[in-house]
Write a protein that holds these residues in place. Sequence first.
Motif, short mmCIF file in Angstrom:
data_model
loop_
_atom_site.label_atom_id
_atom_site.label_comp_id
_atom_site.label_asym_id
_atom_site.label_seq_id
_atom_site.Cartn_x
_atom_site.Cartn_y
_atom_site.Cartn_z
N VAL A 94 40.92 67.36 92.33
CA VAL A 94 40.87 68.75 91.86
C VAL A 94 39.76 68.93 90.83
CG1 VAL A 94 42.17 70.57 90.69
CG2 VAL A 94 43.31 69.12 92.38
N THR A 136 47.80 77.65 94.43
CA THR A 136 48.54 76.66 95.22
C THR A 136 49.37 77.37 96.28
OG1 THR A 136 50.38 76.63 93.66
CG2 THR A 136 48.61 75.04 93.29
N ASP A 137 49.49 76.73 97.43
CA ASP A 137 50.32 77.25 98.52
C ASP A 137 51.05 76.06 99.15
OD1 ASP A 137 51.51 78.60 100.57
OD2 ASP A 137 49.67 78.92 101.72
N ILE A 138 52.22 75.74 98.60
CA ILE A 138 53.00 74.60 99.07
C ILE A 138 54.32 75.14 99.62
CG2 ILE A 138 54.10 72.43 98.42
CD1 ILE A 138 52.08 72.18 96.18
N VAL A 146 51.85 68.29 92.25
CA VAL A 146 50.66 69.12 92.05
C VAL A 146 50.66 69.80 90.68
CG1 VAL A 146 49.40 71.13 92.88
CG2 VAL A 146 50.23 69.42 94.51
N LEU A 149 47.71 67.39 102.19
CA LEU A 149 47.41 68.28 101.08
C LEU A 149 45.91 68.52 101.07
CD1 LEU A 149 48.98 68.42 97.63
CD2 LEU A 149 46.49 68.33 97.76
N THR A 176 41.48 76.14 95.94
CA THR A 176 42.84 76.41 96.41
C THR A 176 43.46 75.13 96.93
OG1 THR A 176 42.23 78.67 97.05
CG2 THR A 176 44.24 77.77 98.02
N ILE A 177 44.78 74.95 96.65
CA ILE A 177 45.49 73.77 97.12
C ILE A 177 46.56 74.23 98.10
CG2 ILE A 177 46.90 71.79 96.46
CD1 ILE A 177 45.63 71.87 93.72
N THR A 178 46.50 73.70 99.34
CA THR A 178 47.52 74.01 100.35
C THR A 178 48.13 72.72 100.85
OG1 THR A 178 45.98 73.94 102.22
CG2 THR A 178 46.21 76.04 101.06
N GLU A 198 55.45 69.61 95.63
CA GLU A 198 55.63 70.78 94.78
C GLU A 198 55.86 70.40 93.33
OE1 GLU A 198 59.65 69.56 96.39
OE2 GLU A 198 57.60 69.75 97.12
N VAL A 241 42.58 70.29 99.26
CA VAL A 241 41.95 70.87 98.07
C VAL A 241 40.67 71.53 98.56
CG1 VAL A 241 41.02 70.44 95.79
CG2 VAL A 241 42.96 69.09 96.61
#
Length: 850
Positions: A744, A720-722, A704, A770, A758-760, A701, A772
Amino acid sequence: MARGELRIYLGAAPGVGKTYAMLEEAHRRAERGTDVVIGLVETHGRKHTAAMIGDLEQVPRRTIEYRGAEFTEMDVDAVLARRPQVAVVDELAHTNVPGSRNGKRWQDVQELLDAGIDVLSTVNIQHLESVNDVVAQITGTVQRETVPDEIVRAAEQVELVDMTPEALRRRMAHGNIYRPDKIDAALGNYFRVGNLTALRELALLWLADKVDEQLGQYRSQQGIAETWEARERVVVALTGGPEGETLIRRAARIAARSKGADLLAVHVARSDGLVGADPAQLARQRVLVESLGGTYHQVLGTDVPAALLDFARGVNATQLVLGASRRGRLAQLLSRGVGVTTIAQSGAIDVHLVTHTEAGRGRRAGGVPAALSRPRRLLGFALAAVGVPLLTLLLKVLPDLTLASDILLFLAAVIVVALVGGLWPALITALGGSLILNWFFTPPFYTLTIAEPDNLLALAVFVGVALSVSWIVDVAARRTREAARAAADAQTLAAVAGGVLRGGRPLIALLDQLRETFGLRAVSVLELAEEATGRPARAREERAWRVVASVGEEAATTPDSGETVVPVDERITVVLCGARLEAADRRLIEAFAAQAAVALRQERLAEEAATARPLAEADRMRTALLAAVSHDLRTPLASAKAAVTSLRSPDIDFDEEDRAELLATAEESLDRLARLVANLLDMSRLQAGALGVTPAVIGLEDAVPRALDELGPQAAGVATDIPADLPAATADPGLLERVLVNVVANALRHSPPGQPPTITASAHANQVELRVIDTGPGIPEDQWEHVFLPFQRLGDRDNQTGVGLGLALSRGLAEAMGGSLTPETTPGGGLTMVLRLPAATHGMVEGPQE
């Protein structure tokens, strides 16, 4: 539906005229009324090739958009819908743009052939998979586009389009192949006379093999057994005897006199498996044959001349090399032998009978062991000594028996003694029984005189039958012993092969198997120093020997310190420490020793290859770097220089907006240059194994957002979804940021407008993942590994879009931190890059948070 036929025009290099010859054939077929269309022809701007297309119908190409650019490929569906009799498809090895129906053009051609359409196509020798590495070694250029050899070999016709190197270079100099700005570079690099000559030879040899294969198929279909001397093939027959090396070298000299001749060695093994050749000798001779460029073969057969000639005719041999017979003169008088019989039956095959030092000396038995063990032989003698007197006494007590009955009982006694003790006790029983029968039971009694002829015949038959039975029993026992020994040797050698294949170090595995098989204390492989070779006095010194490999305790350091010494060649010797072995075990031990020498050579070749591989890779990277970075270094430098020069120019008065734009251009160009230099430095450190990694506990968190800040405004739309409870990862903060920036940035470059990546993040087991995720064009699964090649962008036609270091460097950095970087397909289309890092453990130092 009948499958279509494939005709391929094979060339040694670009520009020899393959496409032109293919179009000529297309016109010839069209003039004969055949329905011919052009699926795809690449003219490469060559006016003569373009003019050759003429009025041939062309199926419109399919346009594919990939990474913001448009490309054209053959429209397979349109050709299939048109269903011509013949389709012209150029460049068989071409790799299609991602998004095409198939990944390779040869796969497109296979579809056309399956639909019953004949295809005319072209390919250069450097694109064949089997010679790809050879071409790279010759030219220094790695061909990324290849076609499997079996595709080309399966073609009904392969026609060579040939041209001398000098003529091809003249064509190049006249501008008939490349544009004028590329001519000088091409003539000085790929199109050098030596390169073109070597490529031309490769093409000729490959096609010769193809023609030879077709000839073999034709001979097989037509049932032709006699030899056709289209190509010299020299077969040398090996018996496993000491003369083998002489025969091999003689056959190699015969083959060398004919350019392109084949050398084949064959050993005919007895099909009963009982009388075999020396496996150690055969192993050494096999190594010698292969070192001289030949091949080794083994066939089974009871009739050696017939099996040998069957093999020779099967490979279309023209010459056969045999050794002069080792049998003595008496044996040669009794039977013609292998050599004479082979010559008489050879037909059109020339037979060379080569003399050697072992000729006429006879086959040395080497101490053939007795058929039965010593205790059984002693028991047989004891049974003869006790049983014959007892039987005589019994027959005297029973006077009513006739002479025939007496003879049968003594014959039974001989058989019993033979079964128990073998040949010699049975012979003594037979001779003693004949004398006792004559003395006690044949009139006149108590004398050796025989009055009746019938009695004489009966006694003679008794002696003959007794001797025959004794001999048969002895031979059967000997065969049984040999069969058991052969089975044990075969089982041991199979165990050796399995152990070597399973072991990571074949030489050590082989020595361990040898020590275990014979219950030895230690086994060593010793190598004599080069300066001591051929000097017996020096070879006796301990310092002249070096232990190459050893297993067990108290391994020998010199040949004199072991109980059994097995020389392999002038320098390599295997020394066994422990119990002294039987002479019968010598052949099996020599086979072990010969295989140990082969394993040693393989390990050294592997070490040399491992040493050379990093050097070759480094050289390849330097070459690729020089070819690729020139544009990437010049572009940002030129942009920054142009912006600064414009700002400093006294002739132009810029307003604030223009000034800000020029400064932003200069800053962006310098940032791009800084990232490129940093990537190059990191890649060089990765390749050299000198990259410093300082692992620390870091939360994604925090990592990123810093990476997105590094990318600037272009990353503003990245979602982002962390999870808040995501475990921390173990990584080098600086390297992790570099990985995220590169991954990215790659996703941003290929995402459709208005659909940012989107990044999760998530945790699984002991790893933090992680993702991408982009919804761009994606990459076919069979091309995933290509995106990680340094200095290579998937789908690039040149180096104008960058050196392609981003993903290659990112994977290297991820692996250096103990993680991984792998691609996945985004559901609905696109590409997902998955970065996996080890989850943090307690006791790690907390990483920087800014």
